[in-house]
Design a protein around this motif. Structure first.
Motif, PDB file in Angstrom:
ATOM      1  N   ALA A 154       0.849  -1.190   0.000  1.00 16.00           N
ATOM      2  CA  ALA A 154       0.000   0.000   0.000  1.00 16.00           C
ATOM      3  C   ALA A 154       0.884   1.240   0.000  1.00 16.00           C
ATOM      4  CB  ALA A 154      -0.912   0.004   1.225  1.00 16.00           C
ATOM      5  N   PRO A 155       0.430   2.330  -0.633  1.00 17.89           N
ATOM      6  CA  PRO A 155       1.249   3.552  -0.691  1.00 17.89           C
ATOM      7  C   PRO A 155       1.731   4.035   0.668  1.00 17.89           C
ATOM      8  CG  PRO A 155      -0.623   3.730  -2.197  1.00 17.89           C
ATOM      9  CD  PRO A 155      -0.816   2.470  -1.421  1.00 17.89           C
ATOM     10  N   ASP A 156       0.932   3.849   1.723  1.00 22.81           N
ATOM     11  CA  ASP A 156       1.333   4.307   3.051  1.00 22.81           C
ATOM     12  C   ASP A 156       2.648   3.677   3.495  1.00 22.81           C
ATOM     13  OD1 ASP A 156      -0.856   5.888   3.186  1.00 22.81           O
ATOM     14  OD2 ASP A 156      -1.962   4.667   4.631  1.00 22.81           O
ATOM     15  N   ALA A 157       2.841   2.410   3.161  1.00 20.04           N
ATOM     16  CA  ALA A 157       4.064   1.715   3.565  1.00 20.04           C
ATOM     17  C   ALA A 157       5.274   2.281   2.828  1.00 20.04           C
ATOM     18  CB  ALA A 157       3.938   0.218   3.290  1.00 20.04           C
ATOM     19  N   ILE A 158       5.109   2.632   1.562  1.00 20.22           N
ATOM     20  CA  ILE A 158       6.209   3.214   0.789  1.00 20.22           C
ATOM     21  C   ILE A 158       6.545   4.596   1.333  1.00 20.22           C
ATOM     22  CG2 ILE A 158       6.950   3.955  -1.508  1.00 20.22           C
ATOM     23  CD1 ILE A 158       5.027   1.875  -2.674  1.00 20.22           C
ATOM     24  N   VAL A 159       5.525   5.399   1.567  1.00 16.84           N
ATOM     25  CA  VAL A 159       5.736   6.746   2.092  1.00 16.84           C
ATOM     26  C   VAL A 159       6.432   6.687   3.445  1.00 16.84           C
ATOM     27  CG1 VAL A 159       4.584   8.820   2.943  1.00 16.84           C
ATOM     28  CG2 VAL A 159       3.816   7.757   0.813  1.00 16.84           C
ATOM     29  N   ARG A 160       6.013   5.760   4.301  1.00 13.10           N
ATOM     30  CA  ARG A 160       6.610   5.635   5.629  1.00 13.10           C
ATOM     31  C   ARG A 160       8.099   5.306   5.517  1.00 13.10           C
ATOM     32  NH1 ARG A 160       3.892   1.493   7.294  1.00 13.10           N
ATOM     33  NH2 ARG A 160       2.002   2.744   7.534  1.00 13.10           N
ATOM     34  N   ALA A 161       8.447   4.434   4.555  1.00 14.25           N
ATOM     35  CA  ALA A 161       9.849   4.080   4.365  1.00 14.25           C
ATOM     36  C   ALA A 161      10.649   5.256   3.810  1.00 14.25           C
ATOM     37  CB  ALA A 161       9.956   2.880   3.421  1.00 14.25           C
ATOM     38  N   MET A 162      10.029   6.068   2.981  1.00 17.62           N
ATOM     39  CA  MET A 162      10.719   7.196   2.362  1.00 17.62           C
ATOM     40  C   MET A 162      11.041   8.297   3.358  1.00 17.62           C
ATOM     41  SD  MET A 162       8.617   7.548  -1.220  1.00 17.62           S
ATOM     42  CE  MET A 162       9.347   9.120  -1.652  1.00 17.62           C
TER      43      MET A 162
END
Length: 503
Positions: A231-239
Motif C-alpha cells: 500500500a502507498p502508506d508503507a512506501i511513504v513511511r519508508a521514504m
C-alpha cells in the motif's frame, strides 16, 4: 523468477563533505519494472549515474548478466545496453526523428554515404511498438513535437540500440492523464519484450500501476525493499521515516473563508468562453481538466499574459483589466509557473537573488540597490528561514537545491510581494513526497493568512486532496463544480464530458 540483468553490490560514493551512498545493493530482472523511490537527495540519481558511467563508485561492484562490469564513461554503459532517459531529453531539436534515433551511429550505404531511406524505414519499424506511432513522422524535426511525443522518441531511441536495461527518471513529470496512459502502455510493452526497467517516480499511483518490486532509498541507504508492491502508506513511511497521516492539510472551515478576492463574470477570449469564477480569501480553488481544457489559459488570462477580451473582473471588489503580467503583479496577483526551471528561476543566481527577483524589479529605481519596496536582504533571509529552505547558504546558486526547495524559494518571492491572489501551476511537479506535503501545508497557511489561491495540477488526487472546491474545465469552459471530498471518478467523468458516474 526471471534472470537478473543488473546487480549492484555494496555501492558507496562520497563527494567532498557528503556521503551520497552507503553500502547500497540493488538489482533489476529481465521483464520487470523495479521502482526506485526516495526523497530528493536520497541517492537515486547518484546510484543511476554510477550505473551509467557518469560517476565512479568508491567501493562496491556492478554485475551485468552475471559478469562484473566497470563503466568509465556513459558511452561504455550505452554500448552495453543500458539507456537512461532523463527528465531533460538528450534529443537534438533541429534534427529529424530518424536522425535522432541513429545519432552517432548513422546507417551508411556501401558507398559510405548516410542511408537516409534505410534510417527512415528502421525508425518506422521501431515506432510500431508505440501507441503514438501513427502521429510520428520520421522526417519531422523533433523540436516541432510536443513533450509527450519527444519522450516516445527518446524511448524509441533506447529500443533502437537494443537496450536491455532502460532507466526512466520521472517520466510523467510533464505529461497529462492521457499521455501518462500512453507511457504506461509503452512501459508494459517494453516489459513484455523482456527489457529490465528501473522506474524513478514520486507518484504513488504510478508505482501501484507499473511496478513489480520497489526499492526505497533514504539518506543514501536502502531503507526498504518490497518484493510485492505494498500500500502507498508503507512506501511513504519508508521514504520519510514516519507516517504522513496529515499528508494533505485539513480543508478550510466555513469561518475561515471570507469574501471574494477574485471575481470573474462572463469572461472570455479566443480560447476561454463564458467564464464565471470566484476565489475567496482563505480558500484554495482547484482547476481540473484534461490537457487543452483551458486551465493554464485561464491562469494566463487572469495574470494578463493572454488577457480576457470580454467580461468583468474584480480584485478585492475593484474592477480591473490586466493587459500585462506587470499590471497583474502591481494589482496584487502572483503566479508560480508550471516549469520552474525555464519560467521561474535564474539558475545561475543565488537562492536569495531568486527570492528577490520580483520585489527588486518593482522597487523604485533609487532604492533598487539597497532596499526594495517590500523586503530587504535580511528580510528575505528571514522569509527563507521561515520557509525552512535547506541550503548550505542563501548565497549558493539555486540550481544546487532540490526541486522542493526551489519551489519554496519561488513562493517566498511572491510572499514578499504580499499578494491578494496566488496562482499555483503544477505546484509539486518533480518533487518528493515529503516536500509535496510541505508545499500543501504552505498553501494552506497562506490561505489562512487571507490569500486566495487558485491551483492547477495534472495530478487529480492532488487537486482533490488540497482544494476546498474543484472546478472542472472542458474546451475552455467551466463545466462543473465539486465540494471538498469529491471522488476522482466524479471529477474525471465531468472532465471527459460524461454526464453521470458509473455505478
Amino acid at each position: 523468477m526471471t534472470a537478473t540483468v543488473i546487480e549492484m553490490k555494496g555501492i558507496t560514493k562520497t563527494f567532498p563533505g557528503v556521503r551520497a551512498l552507503t553500502d547500497v545493493s540493488f538489482d533489476v530482472r529481465a521483464g520487470e519494472v523495479q521502482a526506485l523511490v526516495g526523497e530528493n537527495g536520497a541517492g537515486k540519481s547518484t546510484l543511476i549515474k554510477i550505473l551509467s558511467g557518469v560517476y565512479q563508485a568508491d567501493s562496491g561492484a556492478v554485475h551485468m548478466n552475471g559478469e562484473a562490469v566497470h563503466f568509465a564513461h556513459p558511452v561504455e554503459s550505452l554500448r552495453s545496453g543500458i539507456a537512461v532517459i532523463y527528465q531533460e531529453f538528450s534529443l537534438l531539436p533541429e534534427r529529424t526523428v530518424a536522425q535522432n534515433l541513429f545519432l552517432g551511429r548513422e546507417l551508411r550505404s556501401r558507398y559510405g554515404l548516410i542511408d537516409t531511406a534505410r534510417m527512415r524505414a528502421e525508425t518506422k519499424d521501431v515506432l510500431t511498438l508505440f501507441a503514438a506511432a501513427g502521429r510520428i513522422d520520421p522526417d519531422r524535426r523533433v523540436g516541432e513535437l510536443d513533450v509527450a511525443t519527444q519522450q516516445v522518441v527518446e524511448i524509441a531511441k533506447a529500443v533502437s540500440i537494443g537496450a536491455r536495461v532502460v532507466v526512466m527518471d520521472e517520466p510523467t513529470a510533464a505529461l497529462n492523464e492521457a499521455e501518462c496512459e500512453e507511457l504506461f502502455a509503452t512501459v508494459d510493452a517494453l516489459r513484455d519484450r523482456g527489457v529490465a526497467i528501473i522506474y524513478i517516480t514520486h507518484r504513488m499511483r504510478e508505482i501501484t500501476r507499473l511496478a513489480d518490486r520497489v526499492t526505497v532509498l533514504k539518506d543514501g541507504e536502502v531503507a526498504a525493499r518490497f518484493d510485492k508492491v505494498p500500500a502507498p502508506d508503507a512506501i511513504v513511511r519508508a521514504m520519510v521515516g514516519r507516517d504522513i497521516a496529515d499528508f494533505y492539510a485539513p480543508p478550510a472551515s466555513p469561518d475561515e473563508i471570507g469574501t471574494p478576492v477574485l471575481t470573474v463574470r462572463d469572461a472570455g477570449n479566443d480560447v476561454l468562453h463564458d467564464i464565471d469564477l470566484d476565489v475567496r480569501a482563505g480558500e484554495i480553488v482547484g482547476l481540473a481538466g484534461i490537457q487543452g481544457a483551458g486551465r493554464v489559459a485561464l491562469a494566463n488570462a487572469i495574470f494578463g499574459e493572454t488577457p480576457f477580451k470580454r467580461g468583468d473582473v474584480t480584485l478585492n471588489g475593484e474592477t480591473v483589466s490586466f493587459r500585462t503580467p506587470r499590471k497583474a503583479i502591481m494589482g496584487g496577483i502572483g503566479l508560480l509557473p508550471g516549469d520552474r526551471k525555464s519560467e521561474g528561476l535564474v539558475v545561475m543566481q543565488s537562492v536569495r537573488d531568486n527570492g528577490m527577483l520580483t520585489s527588486r524589479a518593482f522597487a523604485p529605481l533609487w532604492t533598487r540597490d539597497r532596499i526594495n519596496a517590500h523586503v530587504d536582504t535580511a528580510g528575505m533571509d528571514r522569509l527563507l528561514d521561515q520557509m525552512k529552505i535547506r541550503a548550505a547558504s542563501y548565497d549558493q546558486d539555486i540550481r544546487g537545491l532540490s526541486g522542493g526547495n526551489q519551489q519554496k524559494t519561488i513562493v517566498a518571492r511572491w510572499i514578499s510581494m504580499r499578494p491578494k491572489l496566488l496562482i499555483f501551476i503544477e505546484p509539486t511537479r518533480g518533487i518528493d513526497v515529503n516536500s509535496k506535503a510541505g508545499i500543501y501545508h504552505l498553501m494552506r497557511d497562506l490561505a489562512r493568512e487571507g490569500a486566495g489561491i487558485l491551483m492547477i495540477s495534472s495530478d487529480l488526487p492532488e487537486v482533490i486532496g488540497v482544494a476546498d472546491r474543484v472546478l472542472v474545465m472542458q474546451e475552455g469552459r467551466i463545466v462543473a463544480e465539486f465540494p471538498y471530498g469529491a471522488s476522482e471518478q466524479e471529477v474525471m467523468y465531468a472532465a471527459t464530458g460524461e454526464t453521470e458516474v458509473a455505478a
